[in-house]
Design an enzyme around this catalytic site. Sequence first.
Site, mmCIF file in Angstrom:
data_model
loop_
_atom_site.group_PDB
_atom_site.id
_atom_site.type_symbol
_atom_site.label_atom_id
_atom_site.label_comp_id
_atom_site.label_asym_id
_atom_site.label_seq_id
_atom_site.Cartn_x
_atom_site.Cartn_y
_atom_site.Cartn_z
ATOM 1 N N ARG A 207 15.442 9.258 35.548
ATOM 2 C CA ARG A 207 15.090 8.468 36.810
ATOM 3 C C ARG A 207 16.134 7.531 37.104
ATOM 4 O O ARG A 207 16.094 7.618 36.421
ATOM 5 C CB ARG A 207 13.551 8.217 37.498
ATOM 6 N N GLU A 315 8.932 0.670 45.653
ATOM 7 C CA GLU A 315 9.361 -0.169 44.790
ATOM 8 C C GLU A 315 10.765 -1.305 45.421
ATOM 9 O O GLU A 315 11.244 -2.321 45.356
ATOM 10 C CB GLU A 315 9.128 -1.207 43.406
ATOM 11 N N ARG A 319 14.105 5.867 44.655
ATOM 12 C CA ARG A 319 13.889 6.335 43.845
ATOM 13 C C ARG A 319 14.637 7.658 43.644
ATOM 14 O O ARG A 319 14.024 8.297 44.148
ATOM 15 C CB ARG A 319 12.167 6.293 42.924
ATOM 16 N N CYS A 362 12.471 -4.998 41.116
ATOM 17 C CA CYS A 362 11.675 -5.961 39.735
ATOM 18 C C CYS A 362 12.947 -5.512 39.190
ATOM 19 O O CYS A 362 13.532 -5.257 38.936
ATOM 20 C CB CYS A 362 10.231 -4.723 38.845
ATOM 21 N N THR A 364 13.248 -6.316 35.627
ATOM 22 C CA THR A 364 12.494 -4.991 34.779
ATOM 23 C C THR A 364 13.427 -4.432 34.585
ATOM 24 O O THR A 364 13.889 -3.462 33.272
ATOM 25 C CB THR A 364 11.181 -4.594 34.567
ATOM 26 N N ARG A 371 15.504 5.736 33.633
ATOM 27 C CA ARG A 371 14.144 5.814 32.708
ATOM 28 C C ARG A 371 14.417 7.213 32.731
ATOM 29 O O ARG A 371 14.608 7.989 33.167
ATOM 30 C CB ARG A 371 12.624 5.530 33.042
ATOM 31 N N ARG A 402 3.882 6.794 26.173
ATOM 32 C CA ARG A 402 3.405 6.627 27.537
ATOM 33 C C ARG A 402 2.505 8.300 27.194
ATOM 34 O O ARG A 402 2.613 8.382 26.796
ATOM 35 C CB ARG A 402 3.971 6.350 28.738
ATOM 36 N N GLU A 407 2.153 5.495 32.228
ATOM 37 C CA GLU A 407 1.545 4.317 31.348
ATOM 38 C C GLU A 407 0.853 4.580 31.765
ATOM 39 O O GLU A 407 -0.346 4.767 33.089
ATOM 40 C CB GLU A 407 2.508 3.268 32.308
#
Length: 450
Positions: A207, A315, A319, A362, A364, A371, A402, A407
């Site tokens: 993704r 977010e 996505r 974000c 990060t 990912r 994970r 997570e």
Amino acid sequence: MFRTVKETARAVAPVAKRAASSNVSQSTSSSSSSNIALAAAGVAAVTALTSMNENKKAMCAVEPVDMAILKELAEIKKVLANLDPTSKILGQIEAGLAANPDMIMSKHFDLSYYNSLSDGLKARLLACCKSGAENHDSGVGVYAMQPSDYDDLKPYFDKVIRDYHKIPNEVKHVTNWDLATVADRLPAGGKLDLTKLGLGVTSMRVRVGRNLASYPLPGAMTKEDRLNMESDMVKVFKELIEDPAYGGNYYSLTPGSPYEVSEKFYQYLVKSHIMFKDMAADTYLASAGIASSWPFGRGCYVSADKGFIVWVGEEDHLRIMCMKKATVLNDVFDRLKSACDTMERICGNFAHSKSYGYVTSCPTNLGTGMRASVHIKIPKLTAGGSDAKAKAVARPLGLSIRGMGGEHTPIGADGTVDISPSARLQIQEAEIICALYEGIKNLMEEEKKA
């Protein structure tokens, strides 16, 4: 660390009271250093007051509540209510650093840099820091609000980015999906075939997070922005639905949308791991503004074979996910690349930074925003139901482990875990998928030794 809420209140109340007594008679309309100090002390005091109120009944059973302290803190809360918003958030940032020195947002917030900015950039920086300012247990605590924030506020964001991604020097991200450029890391024939590693049919997923360059990032979007962006994406999905390679449907959460689904069907999508959860319940995203105007402008596209899904309005604007139960990693990687190209051609450019790659809310997820993961069984490394040994083995390999649900979820009873390369930034897309294949190989070798 204070042992009780009462001890905390006793410690912070005099500090805040001194700040209040020296400032309350002064103007509270500007963000002076004294007002910031007042706000920082006051935030700590109000935190204690709130906690004390929540635990008052339990505490009364152990020791009497000091009503004088409650009154003192209530007075400070009134003083804070009269402070200007800028002093208040700057005080929250300062208090956050004291409460959680490891929070990346407050650790790198430099008041001298902030004061050097124009009024417009000051407001933008504080908007980015709002989530961490209001949630002192945050790990990162900062979200970009505009596609250009990472570049326009680079002296601040660069420190945040390099800290999180563990990059000691200048960040220069390169976007590259071409597997031919990493041919030396590929098996003969270029196929990342999991059967060669002793695995059978495996659950694979890749993704990316993407944002449209023509809109503010989710934290700064108005309700109108969200509706307009969803409308733009519906045009994209209509083309995909007409394409035999995709087909499928778009499901909207927007009230009154022609594509609106019922609450019952929405919950079915969530339980099926097709749709994201109610964002309004996430305090971090709510503080950042990312959860605002829920559920308007939110939805998801699902291809006919359910192997290609696009979330809208989470977010990040988008996505984009490809998943498949198969044996060749190239299948999901290549399909995702093709789908991203198709979507960008129709909807316009994705937000991109020269230094940091694809822009995400974000920091990060900056860079690739990617990912890539698989579910594999490693029962020996997860014996006893713990993933501690598996994580210890995976970390030097550059892998994250994970639970099967993502997570903070448990590992499978049969030792099934979700593994993926940890890096997002200053690594190329082609390198990530190779790193996943190599990581699986190395992890399976460690499993045999265990």
